[in-house]
Design an enzyme around this catalytic site. Structure first.
Site, PDB file in Angstrom:
ATOM      1  N   ASN A  18      -7.191   1.885  10.728  1.00  0.00           N
ATOM      2  CA  ASN A  18      -5.766   2.380  10.967  1.00  0.00           C
ATOM      3  C   ASN A  18      -6.106   2.496  12.635  1.00  0.00           C
ATOM      4  OD1 ASN A  18      -5.192   2.576   8.294  1.00  0.00           O
ATOM      5  ND2 ASN A  18      -4.609   4.592   8.489  1.00  0.00           N
ATOM      6  N   GLU A  38      -3.497   0.186   8.564  1.00  0.00           N
ATOM      7  CA  GLU A  38      -2.208   0.431   9.309  1.00  0.00           C
ATOM      8  C   GLU A  38      -2.479  -0.123  10.708  1.00  0.00           C
ATOM      9  OE1 GLU A  38      -1.083   4.600   9.520  1.00  0.00           O
ATOM     10  OE2 GLU A  38      -1.402   4.973   7.388  1.00  0.00           O
ATOM     11  N   GLU A  65      -6.681   8.609   6.651  1.00  0.00           N
ATOM     12  CA  GLU A  65      -6.623   9.483   7.986  1.00  0.00           C
ATOM     13  C   GLU A  65      -7.439  10.825   7.668  1.00  0.00           C
ATOM     14  OE1 GLU A  65      -3.401   8.847  10.326  1.00  0.00           O
ATOM     15  OE2 GLU A  65      -3.756   6.672  10.706  1.00  0.00           O
ATOM     16  N   HIS A 113      -2.503  11.287   0.896  1.00  0.00           N
ATOM     17  CA  HIS A 113      -1.909  10.889   2.315  1.00  0.00           C
ATOM     18  C   HIS A 113      -1.290  12.207   2.898  1.00  0.00           C
ATOM     19  CE1 HIS A 113      -0.310   7.523   5.197  1.00  0.00           C
ATOM     20  NE2 HIS A 113      -0.123   8.672   5.741  1.00  0.00           N
ATOM     21  N   TYR A 128      -3.714   2.185  16.514  1.00  0.00           N
ATOM     22  CA  TYR A 128      -2.419   2.235  17.010  1.00  0.00           C
ATOM     23  C   TYR A 128      -2.602   2.092  18.607  1.00  0.00           C
ATOM     24  CZ  TYR A 128      -0.181   3.555  12.620  1.00  0.00           C
ATOM     25  OH  TYR A 128       0.174   3.551  11.502  1.00  0.00           O
ATOM     26  N   ARG A 136       0.720  -1.198  -0.091  1.00  0.00           N
ATOM     27  CA  ARG A 136      -0.133  -0.119  -0.096  1.00  0.00           C
ATOM     28  C   ARG A 136       0.789   1.197   0.139  1.00  0.00           C
ATOM     29  NH1 ARG A 136      -2.272   2.871   4.645  1.00  0.00           N
ATOM     30  NH2 ARG A 136      -4.259   4.343   3.779  1.00  0.00           N
TER      31      ARG A 136
END
Length: 530
Positions: free
Chosen positions: A350, A430, A220, A175, A352, A131
């Site tokens: 995504n 992600e 995002e 991005h 984290y 990606r």
């Protein structure tokens, strides 16, 4: 390795097909904080829990897509070659005081010249997909008008190299690197930028649609809107709550315009998605003020995008929370929400770290002085309509970014999104962690912390799939150490170490571990660290 058990009664995932998007009332559920070990397994994933306890390999569904991700400005370099013009990140990084140590992406990892070496490494490690993002100012230098064939040629060469290596290209149109010329004309807070983005999407699809089968419109957009135009810690560094909300709407509209352009241009077998950094919001307690804080952060952190993209429109509570900052009635034109809600084929997630919040507390309460929201430091809040909300750093292990390591957040997030959106396949676009990676005397990079992070999060993801979530793939962030935005080169997320002065690539232990996962479509026990 012999046959591995697939500990789910759910049938194997079928190939992604075009299905109409569904629009339930909500996507995520704010909840009271859960223990870091995660919730107890539900009956549907009990076989998976048993396999974990017995140390058996955890096999993913057949056809599961294993990949890694990067972004153009973070790795490409070559910022003045082949007609590329400045993006907002060129301008921002060259502004004194904006980026750690004055770092810029001028050279980055020099992927522009080393992409064949990087693709060879991907092939060596058995990646099925890569990606990457397309630099808008490289392929359409002014953000409008004709394309730059020299810029497009780079992505043609890259995708050809990937396909020759048996690796599926997955393209992201945006991005965070808006052409500076469009920012000079108002940027994302103005409606015209959304229209230009739709045109750019069509140009890119015409050039690369015969090579790329999965297209992501935005990566995002929350960060683009609220860090770029709210707190100012990201490019272009503006700090206005109203502008941030306007940017969010026009990013949504740009997404809708791009979806329409992509569907009109690409082969019918192609898939269109968006990657959202959905916040797994947890209230510090069940107190009404804390639950309301979680509701507000869910609204401005998640539903400002999932509302119009998946659920038919902006939720009423979001509008009520922010109507003193923006005139929603004039901002959202007739037909906008319908355009934004154009059906997508996949939803990229995504993840984290979770987000732990509370209502206001007494001045001497822990967490009152600082905003531990994992999104940088600024006097300006990226949370319009929720400026009073307090963010708390959970206890437990942290990454080098200061982010809590909590795989239960991934389980909860995937489960919530799946339950709220039946029929919409998901993909983790992600997930990863930064640690203090250093070359050992043996010339290797031993990163057991990253392996443990990946193992825990993939185990959580496997549990979510076992419980019924339709997840089609996982992309590690990141393939390479790179320019980590406002942190410059101080934080390393890559599975492959990059020596920035020389450009030398050295795979870390985590790259070798992840290669085994990809090759066997299974997560095995952690390696012995002794």
């Amino acid at each position: 390795m012999g046959a591995l058990p697939h500990c789910s009664d759910r049938p194997p995932a079928a190939p992604v097909t075009k299905e109409p998007a569904v629009h339930p009332s909500s996507t995520t559920r704010p909840r009271a904080a859960a223990p870091a070990t995660g919730p107890a397994p539900q009956p549907a994933d009990a076989p998976c829990a048993a396999a974990e306890q017995q140390g058996e390999p955890l096999r993913f569904p057949p056809g599961f897509l294993w990949g890694a991700a990067t972004a153009a400005y973070q790795i490409e370099g070559a910022v003045r070659e082949d007609g590329r013009t400045p993006s907002i990140w060129d301008t921002f990084s060259h502004t004194p005081g904006k980026v750690h140590a004055g770092d810029t992406g001028d050279l980055a990892t020099d992927h522009y010249h080393r992409f064949r070496q990087d693709v060879a490494l991907m092939r060596e490690f058995g990646l099925m997909a890569y990606r990457f993002s397309i630099s808008w100012s490289r392929v359409q230098p002014t953000g409008r008008g004709p394309v730059s064939e020299r810029g497009l040629d780079f992505y043609r060469r890259l995708t050809d190299e990937l396909l020759a290596a048996g690796i599926q290209p997955v393209a992201t149109l945006y991005h965070w690197d808006l052409p500076q010329e469009l920012e000079d004309q108002g940027g994302w807070p103005v409606r015209e930028t959304a229209e230009r983005f739709g045109e750019y999407a069509a140009l890119a699809a015409r050039a690369l649609g015969d090579r790329v089968a999965i297209w992501t419109t935005l990566n995002e957009p929350w960060c683009s809107a609220f860090l770029g135009y709210g707190s100012g810690v990201h490019a272009p560094g503006r700090t206005g709550a109203g502008d941030a909300l306007r940017a969010a709407h026009h990013l949504n509209l740009g997404h809708g315009r791009a979806v329409a352009a992509l569907h009109a241009t690409l082969p019918t077998s192609s898939k269109v998605t968006i990657s959202l950094n959905l916040h797994q919001v947890r209230a510090l307690s069940a107190a009404p003020a804390d639950l309301d804080a979680a509701r507000r952060i869910d609204a401005i952190g998640n539903q400002i995008f999932t509302g119009p993209i998946l659920h038919g429109g902006y939720p009423a509570d979001l509008r009520a929370d922010t109507d003193h900052l923006v005139d929603w009635g004039s901002l959202v034109k007739p037909g906008d929400e319908q355009a934004i809600g154009a059906p997508i084929d996949l939803l990229g997630i995504n993840y984290y770290t979770p987000t732990l919040v509370s209502g206001p507390q007494s001045p001497d309460s822990p967490g009152q002085a600082a905003r531990h929201d994992a999104h940088g430091e600024s006097e300006h809040s990226p949370w319009p309509g929720a400026e009073h909300v307090l963010f708390h750093r959970p206890s437990g292990e942290l990454t080098a970014m200061g982010w809590s390591i909590d795989p239960s957040g991934l389980y909860d997030l995937v489960s919530d999104v799946s339950q709220a959106n039946p029929g919409l396949p998901l993909m983790i676009t992600e997930n990863g962690a930064a640690f203090e990676d250093r070359l050992s005397p043996d010339g290797e990079i031993h990163d057991p912390e990253r392996i443990a992070y990946l193992h825990a999060h993939l185990t959580a993801l496997h549990r979510a799939i076992g419980a019924g979530a339709d997840v089609r793939g996982y992309f590690l962030w990141s393939l390479l150490d790179n320019f980590e935005w406002a942190y410059g080169y101080a934080k390393r997320f890559g599975a492959i170490h990059v020596d920035y002065p020389t450009g030398r690539r050295t795979p870390k232990d985590s790259a070798h571990w992840y290669a085994q996962v990809a090759r066997h479509n299974a997560v095995t026990a952690l390696p012995d660290q002794h």
